[in-house]
Design an enzyme around this catalytic site. Sequence first.
Site, PDB file in Angstrom:
ATOM      1  N   THR A   1       1.620   1.963  -6.683  1.00  0.00           N
ATOM      2  CA  THR A   1       1.247   3.031  -5.766  1.00  0.00           C
ATOM      3  C   THR A   1       2.384   4.044  -5.683  1.00  0.00           C
ATOM      4  O   THR A   1       3.537   3.696  -5.898  1.00  0.00           O
ATOM      5  CB  THR A   1       1.019   2.351  -4.398  1.00  0.00           C
ATOM      6  OG1 THR A   1      -0.152   1.584  -4.505  1.00  0.00           O
ATOM      7  CG2 THR A   1       0.916   3.320  -3.251  1.00  0.00           C
TER       8      THR A   1
ATOM      9  N   GLY B   1      -7.268  -0.352   1.203  1.00  0.00           N
ATOM     10  CA  GLY B   1      -5.948  -0.936   1.441  1.00  0.00           C
ATOM     11  C   GLY B   1      -5.204  -0.215   2.541  1.00  0.00           C
ATOM     12  O   GLY B   1      -5.804   0.436   3.406  1.00  0.00           O
TER      13      GLY B   1
ATOM     14  N   THR C   1       4.583   0.590   0.327  1.00  0.00           N
ATOM     15  CA  THR C   1       3.927   0.049  -0.860  1.00  0.00           C
ATOM     16  C   THR C   1       4.028  -1.473  -0.863  1.00  0.00           C
ATOM     17  O   THR C   1       4.961  -2.034  -0.293  1.00  0.00           O
ATOM     18  CB  THR C   1       4.545   0.641  -2.143  1.00  0.00           C
ATOM     19  OG1 THR C   1       4.027  -0.073  -3.278  1.00  0.00           O
ATOM     20  CG2 THR C   1       6.060   0.531  -2.160  1.00  0.00           C
TER      21      THR C   1
ATOM     22  N   GLU D   1       1.618  -5.328  -0.815  1.00  0.00           N
ATOM     23  CA  GLU D   1       0.325  -5.989  -0.592  1.00  0.00           C
ATOM     24  C   GLU D   1      -0.375  -5.363   0.605  1.00  0.00           C
ATOM     25  O   GLU D   1       0.005  -5.588   1.769  1.00  0.00           O
ATOM     26  CB  GLU D   1       0.533  -7.487  -0.347  1.00  0.00           C
ATOM     27  CG  GLU D   1       1.061  -8.208  -1.578  1.00  0.00           C
ATOM     28  CD  GLU D   1       1.146  -9.717  -1.374  1.00  0.00           C
ATOM     29  OE1 GLU D   1       1.813 -10.361  -2.188  1.00  0.00           O
ATOM     30  OE2 GLU D   1       0.540 -10.234  -0.405  1.00  0.00           O
TER      31      GLU D   1
HETATM   32  N1  ASP Z   1      -0.468  -1.028  -1.101  1.00  0.00           N
HETATM   33  C1  ASP Z   1      -1.373  -0.806  -2.210  1.00  0.00           C
HETATM   34  C2  ASP Z   1      -2.708  -1.470  -1.890  1.00  0.00           C
HETATM   35  O1  ASP Z   1      -2.713  -2.587  -1.408  1.00  0.00           O
HETATM   36  C3  ASP Z   1      -0.851  -1.334  -3.512  1.00  0.00           C
HETATM   37  C4  ASP Z   1       0.561  -0.925  -3.872  1.00  0.00           C
HETATM   38  O2  ASP Z   1       1.343  -0.538  -3.015  1.00  0.00           O
HETATM   39  O3  ASP Z   1       0.903  -0.988  -5.065  1.00  0.00           O
HETATM   40  O4  ASP Z   1      -3.731  -0.892  -2.165  1.00  0.00           O
END
Ligand code: ASP
Length: 319
Positions: free
Chosen positions: A187, A217, A237, A239
Amino acid sequence: MGWAIALHGGAGDIPLSLTLGSRWPREEALHHCLQIGVEALKAKKPPLDVVELVVRELENIPQFNAGKGSVLTNKGTVEMEASIMDGRTKNCGAVSGLKTVVNAVSLARLVMEKTPHVYLAFHGAEEFAKEQGVETADSSHFITAENVERLKQAKEAHRVQIDYTQPLQNGTKEETSNSNGEVQLGTVGCVAVDSYGNLASATSTGGLVNKRVGRIGDSPIIGAGTYANELCAVSVTGEGEAILRATVARDVAAMMEFKGVSLEEAASYVIHDCMPKGTAGLVAVSATGEVAMPYNTTGMFRACTTEDGYSEVAIWSAS
Ligand code: ASP
């Protein structure tokens, strides 16, 4: 007091064995996007314009998981999402479930500026994009061969892939770099402050590999993936589900607001004391030009520059 900018290209268990071929284009991209942001701040562009500009650029680089290069859903489609927030006014905009919009962050800004709403998703967001005449493209523009392969691997392993590692069905973790050593993508986000203390934040993503169609998300959620007020601007950024539960971005601002602690202290506390290890990272700037970029994963693609001459582009702690 002075301007400052920080950006990220995703946090995760980025293997230390990352090949130069994987590492170099991402580091180059971070340098390039940082430079664009620095020039814009020096040219006195408002921080809101700066973060949009930088995130658009990151969205256009297929090595990152946003815009072109977004990871794929369980149906092999893209569903992009983004948000943007202005610290002084607390105006904000967010979008989810985009399939054709080339720069999701700019549509989020249009939601903020051209509608009475904060958040548009799926069909309604696409319809709004058409009305506004923003650039759109066929799905072939967004879907890269690497992401088709990543989805295949994730499906074979029956998993939803969270960046570089993810819990397997039995709860253990394994490295998810492809057999060719190519890591999963991240992300993107950017935060900026000008020399008058105006702050802004923006985040954009394709989400998770093999995510269920319709999954939203943290990245488009104000207070979780993105937040800005008169004290700080934050882009997160990692999970998404863990970040949503912890309202990470707002918590950093709340620590500063209610406890009077520094940006560094607030950001570090939220990432290291409030989040499960291996789940998140963030970039943040304060109204006085401080930068914080803590993460509790193996690494985070990140970059920053401050007016007083400090500059950094890094992936792991020792790089
Ligand atoms: N936070 C983002 C999600 O869960 C993924 C990421 O940060 O790479 O959609």
